[in-house]
Enzyme design. Structure first.
Site, PDB file in Angstrom:
ATOM      1  N   HIS A  80      -3.454  -1.659 -12.626  1.00 17.56           N
ATOM      2  CA  HIS A  80      -3.202  -2.559 -11.234  1.00 17.56           C
ATOM      3  C   HIS A  80      -2.799  -3.597 -12.419  1.00 17.56           C
ATOM      4  O   HIS A  80      -3.280  -4.970 -12.989  1.00 17.56           O
ATOM      5  CB  HIS A  80      -4.157  -3.674 -10.645  1.00 17.56           C
ATOM      6  N   GLU A 108     -11.893   2.257  -0.970  1.00 15.63           N
ATOM      7  CA  GLU A 108     -12.874   2.407  -1.265  1.00 15.63           C
ATOM      8  C   GLU A 108     -14.019   2.126  -0.033  1.00 15.63           C
ATOM      9  O   GLU A 108     -14.078   1.514   0.261  1.00 15.63           O
ATOM     10  CB  GLU A 108     -13.022   0.730  -2.040  1.00 15.63           C
ATOM     11  N   LYS A 144     -10.267   1.813 -11.749  1.00 14.80           N
ATOM     12  CA  LYS A 144      -8.685   1.938 -11.312  1.00 14.80           C
ATOM     13  C   LYS A 144      -9.590  -0.183 -12.030  1.00 14.80           C
ATOM     14  O   LYS A 144     -10.465  -0.446 -11.996  1.00 14.80           O
ATOM     15  CB  LYS A 144      -8.984   1.641  -9.889  1.00 14.80           C
ATOM     16  N   GLY A 167       0.660  -1.399  -8.995  1.00 13.22           N
ATOM     17  CA  GLY A 167       0.964  -3.169  -8.459  1.00 13.22           C
ATOM     18  C   GLY A 167       2.829  -3.416  -8.267  1.00 13.22           C
ATOM     19  O   GLY A 167       2.945  -4.293  -8.086  1.00 13.22           O
ATOM     20  N   GLY A 168       3.758  -2.470  -8.662  1.00 11.52           N
ATOM     21  CA  GLY A 168       5.031  -2.740  -8.436  1.00 11.52           C
ATOM     22  C   GLY A 168       5.541  -2.673  -7.143  1.00 11.52           C
ATOM     23  O   GLY A 168       7.130  -3.027  -6.955  1.00 11.52           O
ATOM     24  N   ARG A 209       0.924  -0.105  -1.129  1.00 17.29           N
ATOM     25  CA  ARG A 209       2.321  -1.091   0.096  1.00 17.29           C
ATOM     26  C   ARG A 209       3.426  -0.927   0.161  1.00 17.29           C
ATOM     27  O   ARG A 209       3.311   0.074   1.356  1.00 17.29           O
ATOM     28  CB  ARG A 209       2.045  -2.853   0.065  1.00 17.29           C
ATOM     29  N   CYS A 235     -11.156  -4.524  -7.398  1.00 14.09           N
ATOM     30  CA  CYS A 235     -10.320  -5.022  -5.437  1.00 14.09           C
ATOM     31  C   CYS A 235     -11.074  -6.975  -5.968  1.00 14.09           C
ATOM     32  O   CYS A 235     -12.571  -6.921  -6.737  1.00 14.09           O
ATOM     33  CB  CYS A 235     -12.015  -4.137  -5.046  1.00 14.09           C
ATOM     34  N   VAL A 243      -8.363   0.146   1.396  1.00 13.01           N
ATOM     35  CA  VAL A 243      -9.144   0.096   2.241  1.00 13.01           C
ATOM     36  C   VAL A 243      -8.827   0.052   3.950  1.00 13.01           C
ATOM     37  O   VAL A 243      -7.395  -1.110   4.161  1.00 13.01           O
ATOM     38  CB  VAL A 243     -10.007  -1.224   2.027  1.00 13.01           C
TER      39      VAL A 243
END
Length: 508
Positions: free
Chosen positions: A182, A42, A154, A214-215, A242, A115, A19
């Site tokens: 995730h 999303e 997801k 998620g890594g 990220r 989420c 987002v």
């Protein structure tokens, strides 16, 4: 089952849905640096269901525009075969409605089931779906059976490994093309370690592609780490959030690009595709990270527009070049009688996303004047305007009736007068009649009106200023929100205007 055009999810590296970060500039930048698949942020089904699909000839994009004028989703031909549209939903039929609306402009449809943020879970969406496998199955089955594009989802892992495996096997039976996992539970946050063993168990339990996610914090810091994360999880593909947000060049197999160069390339896309300045600024701040308090960070913090961001980064030459290019394209489209957006018929009303820009017209000329004079010349009744006011932001929207046909802009204006002008513009453009813009041939319109007003007042009175009663015989109606309906007024109608709102935008 509808015929499916497959997008492969095997041996891929994907930009995760984020987002505020997953907008068009970031997606294109990720593709430039080597991402195979890019997910949009999303987008909530309730808001998307209200959108109009607009072909933006000026920007060469396809825009999904909300009733309040906001572009909820913007895409272009370059990403068409690789962009995945992710939606937040808890309703199978509404999800199908939205997916059918956008499927011709995207490569696949994804349902967010991971989420953990309250704005998503409180509506039964996101990670809240993990506790309702029956609803998950219904949503995914409805989409798979109703679409011509691949459907994916997801998820986050469940507290029990057995429950996680049981869920993904049930998901696989719906016919989805891939599952992104995730490797954290919905109660866990990014600071906690990712459960690679859970992702591995999922990959071993199903035959469809699994994308490991998620890594970014511990495991993926460079491009070479992507393969290591894939091996550690047993997944066939990797999805980055990220790590890509901080530096999208992590997708580049030749090695990272300096963050200053990355930011410059991002700004170019933001300007080229008229990205919202708030979004541009947010993404740049994520890239600056520890340099937010630097002189550059302070300049960025003070900037309020894309132009000011370009000034802060010394990119005004590029900004001016793009503005000139877009202006030339706009003029070329107008010269060839191509509307920058196409009118569509909604019920019995012709609609277009048009905003009244006062600077585009001479001081004493407005579209309402042109429409009135054209109606008189054609011996038609005077245009009749009906206006509604929205309660949440006091925005106005007008519908004008001319010769038993109605016209309305889908965009809301700050005042009743501007809303009436916008409706007039829609009417004139649909009719192919001049609207009075600077440099446009008037075809003799408004001359009679100007002479009458000059004789009466000694000067021409702008149409968007309060008209003298004896000069303005046009009928006006206004529909007020419940709050305004209680105030003393001689205006008619009291129906409320209800409009959905987008969820709070927070990176997930």
């Amino acid at each position: 089952m509808a015929e499916t055009t497959e997008l492969s999810f095997r041996n891929k590296t994907a930009l995760a849905p984020m987002v505020r970060c997953g907008t068009l500039p970031m997606r294109l930048l990720a593709l430039d640096y080597g991402a195979d698949i890019v997910y949009c942020e999303e987008l909530i089904d309730i808001k998307m269901a209200q959108c109009n699909r607009i072909v933006n000839e000026e920007l060469e994009t396809v825009d999904y525009v909300a009733p309040d004028g906001r572009v909820m989703f913007r895409t272009c031909s370059r990403e068409k075969d690789r962009v995945v549209f992710q939606m937040g939903t808890a309703d199978p039929q509404r999800a199908l409605t939205v997916a059918q609306l956008v499927q011709d402009d995207v490569a696949a449809i994804d349902v967010n089931m991971g989420c953990p943020k309250e704005y998503s879970t409180k509506g039964g969406m996101g990670a809240a779906l993990l506790s309702d496998p029956d609803k998950i199955e219904t949503i995914l089955t409805t989409l798979v059976n109703g679409l011509s594009k691949p459907v994916t989802c997801k998820i986050r892992v469940l507290p029990s490994l057995e429950d996680t495996v049981r869920l993904v096997r049930r998901i696989e039976r719906t016919g989805v093309s891939a599952i992104a996992v995730h490797g954290r539970m919905k109660e866990e946050r990014n600071q906690q370690p990712v459960h690679c063993d859970y992702i591995q168990a999922v990959a071993e339990a199903v035959s469809i592609p699994v994308l490991a996610n998620g890594g970014s914090l511990d495991l993926v810091k460079t491009h070479s780490d992507i393969a290591k994360f894939r091996e550690a999880t047993g997944a066939c593909s990797v999805m980055l959030a990220r790590a890509a947000m901080w530096n999208p060049s992590i997708f580049c197999s030749q090695g990272p690009v300096s963050i200053d160069e990355v930011m410059e390339e991002y700004i170019k896309y933001a300007v080229r595709y008229d990205n919202h300045a708030f979004n541009t600024k947010y993404c740049l701040c994520q890239m600056l990270r520890e340099r937010l308090e630097s002189p550059m960070g302070k300049l960025l913090h003070a900037a309020q527009t894309n132009k000011e961001i370009c000034e802060a980064y010394g990119m005004m030459q590029y900004y001016d070049e793009i503005e000139s290019e877009l202006q030339r394209r706009k003029e070329g489209l107008q010269k060839n009688n191509i509307n920058l957006s196409h009118p569509t018929l909604e019920g019995d009303v012709w609609i277009m996303p048009v905003r009244f820009e006062r600077r585009e017209y001479p001081p004493q000329i407005t579209p309402k004047m042109y429409l009135l004079e054209w109606s008189r010349r054609e011996k038609l009744g005077q245009p009749v305007y009906e206006t509604v006011q929205r309660s949440q932001d006091r925005g106005f929207q007008s519908t004008v009736a001319v010769a038993e046909k109605k016209y309305r802009s889908t965009l809301w204006e700050k005042s009743k007068k501007f809303a009436e002008q916008a409706a007039s513009v829609v009417c004139l453009r649909v009719l192919g009649v001049p609207e009075g813009r600077v440099g446009e041939d008037s075809c003799g319109l408004v001359n009679k009106r100007k002479r009458e007003e000059e004789n009466k007042n000694g000067a021409i009175q702008p149409e968007d200023s309060p008209p003298a009663p004896e000069l303005d015989g046009r009928k006006r109606h206004i529909t007020l929100s419940p709050q305004k309906a209680e105030e003393p007024t001689n205006r008619t109608c009291t129906q409320p205007v209800v409009n959905g709102s987008h969820h709070s935008q927070t990176a997930s």
